[in-house]
Enzyme design. Structure first.
Site, PDB file in Angstrom:
ATOM      1  N   ASP A  36      -6.553 -26.184  -4.213  1.00  0.00           N
ATOM      2  CA  ASP A  36      -6.937 -25.007  -5.022  1.00  0.00           C
ATOM      3  C   ASP A  36      -6.613 -25.081  -6.506  1.00  0.00           C
ATOM      4  O   ASP A  36      -6.162 -24.088  -7.101  1.00  0.00           O
ATOM      5  CB  ASP A  36      -6.298 -23.735  -4.430  1.00  0.00           C
ATOM      6  CG  ASP A  36      -6.842 -23.398  -3.059  1.00  0.00           C
ATOM      7  OD1 ASP A  36      -7.559 -24.227  -2.464  1.00  0.00           O
ATOM      8  OD2 ASP A  36      -6.537 -22.304  -2.555  1.00  0.00           O
ATOM      9  N   ASP A  74     -10.803 -22.344  -3.047  1.00  0.00           N
ATOM     10  CA  ASP A  74     -11.100 -20.996  -2.596  1.00  0.00           C
ATOM     11  C   ASP A  74     -12.517 -20.697  -3.077  1.00  0.00           C
ATOM     12  O   ASP A  74     -12.830 -20.943  -4.252  1.00  0.00           O
ATOM     13  CB  ASP A  74     -10.093 -20.047  -3.281  1.00  0.00           C
ATOM     14  CG  ASP A  74      -9.375 -19.139  -2.319  1.00  0.00           C
ATOM     15  OD1 ASP A  74      -9.296 -19.478  -1.123  1.00  0.00           O
ATOM     16  OD2 ASP A  74      -8.877 -18.097  -2.771  1.00  0.00           O
ATOM     17  N   HIS A 123     -15.067 -17.670  -2.510  1.00  0.00           N
ATOM     18  CA  HIS A 123     -15.311 -16.386  -1.843  1.00  0.00           C
ATOM     19  C   HIS A 123     -16.622 -15.721  -2.278  1.00  0.00           C
ATOM     20  O   HIS A 123     -16.950 -15.732  -3.461  1.00  0.00           O
ATOM     21  CB  HIS A 123     -14.186 -15.397  -2.173  1.00  0.00           C
ATOM     22  CG  HIS A 123     -12.819 -15.827  -1.738  1.00  0.00           C
ATOM     23  ND1 HIS A 123     -12.552 -16.388  -0.511  1.00  0.00           N
ATOM     24  CD2 HIS A 123     -11.615 -15.748  -2.375  1.00  0.00           C
ATOM     25  CE1 HIS A 123     -11.250 -16.631  -0.420  1.00  0.00           C
ATOM     26  NE2 HIS A 123     -10.664 -16.260  -1.534  1.00  0.00           N
ATOM     27  N   HIS A 168     -11.120 -12.952  -7.041  1.00  0.00           N
ATOM     28  CA  HIS A 168     -10.834 -14.298  -7.561  1.00  0.00           C
ATOM     29  C   HIS A 168     -11.754 -15.321  -6.891  1.00  0.00           C
ATOM     30  O   HIS A 168     -12.223 -15.109  -5.774  1.00  0.00           O
ATOM     31  CB  HIS A 168      -9.364 -14.672  -7.328  1.00  0.00           C
ATOM     32  CG  HIS A 168      -9.004 -14.755  -5.867  1.00  0.00           C
ATOM     33  ND1 HIS A 168      -8.670 -13.650  -5.118  1.00  0.00           N
ATOM     34  CD2 HIS A 168      -8.959 -15.811  -5.018  1.00  0.00           C
ATOM     35  CE1 HIS A 168      -8.427 -14.015  -3.880  1.00  0.00           C
ATOM     36  NE2 HIS A 168      -8.607 -15.326  -3.764  1.00  0.00           N
ATOM     37  N   LYS A 187     -13.181 -23.056   1.207  1.00  0.00           N
ATOM     38  CA  LYS A 187     -12.588 -22.217   2.269  1.00  0.00           C
ATOM     39  C   LYS A 187     -12.684 -20.745   1.882  1.00  0.00           C
ATOM     40  O   LYS A 187     -12.825 -20.423   0.701  1.00  0.00           O
ATOM     41  CB  LYS A 187     -11.140 -22.623   2.526  1.00  0.00           C
ATOM     42  CG  LYS A 187     -10.232 -22.427   1.337  1.00  0.00           C
ATOM     43  CD  LYS A 187      -8.857 -23.018   1.607  1.00  0.00           C
ATOM     44  CE  LYS A 187      -7.964 -22.952   0.397  1.00  0.00           C
ATOM     45  NZ  LYS A 187      -7.677 -21.605  -0.094  1.00  0.00           N
ATOM     46  N   CYS A 239      -1.298 -21.207  -0.252  1.00  0.00           N
ATOM     47  CA  CYS A 239      -2.270 -22.151   0.318  1.00  0.00           C
ATOM     48  C   CYS A 239      -1.705 -23.544   0.542  1.00  0.00           C
ATOM     49  O   CYS A 239      -2.106 -24.232   1.486  1.00  0.00           O
ATOM     50  CB  CYS A 239      -3.525 -22.179  -0.542  1.00  0.00           C
ATOM     51  SG  CYS A 239      -4.467 -20.641  -0.347  1.00  0.00           S
TER      52      CYS A 239
HETATM   53  C1  VGL Z   1      -4.544 -18.271  -2.669  1.00  0.00           C
HETATM   54  C2  VGL Z   1      -4.158 -16.000  -2.668  1.00  0.00           C
HETATM   55  C3  VGL Z   1      -5.464 -15.747  -2.309  1.00  0.00           C
HETATM   56  C4  VGL Z   1      -4.016 -19.654  -2.903  1.00  0.00           C
HETATM   57  C5  VGL Z   1      -5.854 -18.015  -2.293  1.00  0.00           C
HETATM   58  O1  VGL Z   1      -4.828 -20.578  -3.145  1.00  0.00           O
HETATM   59  O2  VGL Z   1      -2.774 -19.870  -2.837  1.00  0.00           O
HETATM   60  N1  VGL Z   1      -3.712 -17.248  -2.841  1.00  0.00           N
HETATM   61  N2  VGL Z   1      -6.299 -16.778  -2.136  1.00  0.00           N
HETATM   62 ZN    ZN Z   2      -8.504 -16.357  -1.978  1.00  0.00          ZN
END
Ligand code: VGL
Ligand code: ZN
Length: 196
Positions: free
Chosen positions: A15, A57, A59, A76, A102, A141
């Site tokens: 990420d 991430d 979304h 985000h 993901k 994550c």
């Molecule tokens: C994450 C919060 C929400 C991360 C992803 O990558 O750590 N944290 N989505």
């Molecule tokens: Zn997320």
């Protein structure tokens, strides 16, 4: 500690996206400062033609983890947005690398790179047995991805000089590191693996 990388190893970069960098929608303090170290690991894997997996991430705007949809996080990493893009300066090789998205459907979240993705299948296909895990966030994550790997029977190394966490509650990152070690992770740094 003396370690080396070899066949059956893969690097998992978790990420490293704009929204998790300082100034992003869900910033991880200091996340940008690990980019040079991440790049050194990435280059070593590239030189040895070992696979590198970049999770992200990714979304939909309607994602259930967003506050406006009843979740806990600000919006985000909207699919295709600048915030979801990999951060400035991160070296993405052109060969032998895989991008794992993901949290892509609105009704599921995924802190682990294994959840709802082809990551495990891709690793198994290649005969990977050990994962070197780095990126953000240590206490979200990275933690879930590493524990997911241990549960699936991979051996894991946590690259402690190439992770950053949130520490929403002070001590979260330390607790995450201890939990990962209890589950089998070995903590190591660049110098433990490669010559300077
Ligand atoms: C994450 C919060 C929400 C991360 C992803 O990558 O750590 N944290 N989505
Ligand atoms: Zn997320």
């Amino acid at each position: 500690m003396r370690l080396d990388i070899a066949e059956h190893d893969a690097l998992i970069v978790v990420d490293m996206q704009n929204d998790f960098m300082p100034g992003g929608a869900l910033p991880v303090p200091g996340a940008d400062t690990i980019v040079p170290t991440l790049n050194r690991y990435i280059e070593r894997f590239e030189e040895r033609a070992l696979p590198i997996f970049f999770t992200r991430d990714w979304h939909p705007k309607t994602h259930l983890s967003f506050r406006q949809n009843g979740g806990v996080w600000p919006e985000h990493c909207i699919e295709g947005s600048e915030g979801a893009a990999f951060c400035e300066g991160l070296h993405i090789p052109s060969d032998n690398r895989f991008i794992i998205s993901k949290g892509v459907s609105e009704e599921f979240d995924a802190y682990s790179g294994f959840q709802g993705t082809p990551l495990a299948a891709l690793l198994n296909e290649r005969g990977t047995r050990r994962l070197l895990v780095c990126g953000v966030a240590t206490d979200y994550c990275v933690r879930h991805t590493l524990l997911g790997a241990e549960n699936l029977g991979f051996r894991t190394l946590l690259l402690e000089d190439a992770v950053k966490g949130v520490d929403l509650h002070p001590g979260d990152c330390d607790a995450a590191l201890r939990e990962m070690m209890r589950k089998g992770a070995i903590l190591c740094r660049y110098e433990d693996i490669f010559d300077r």
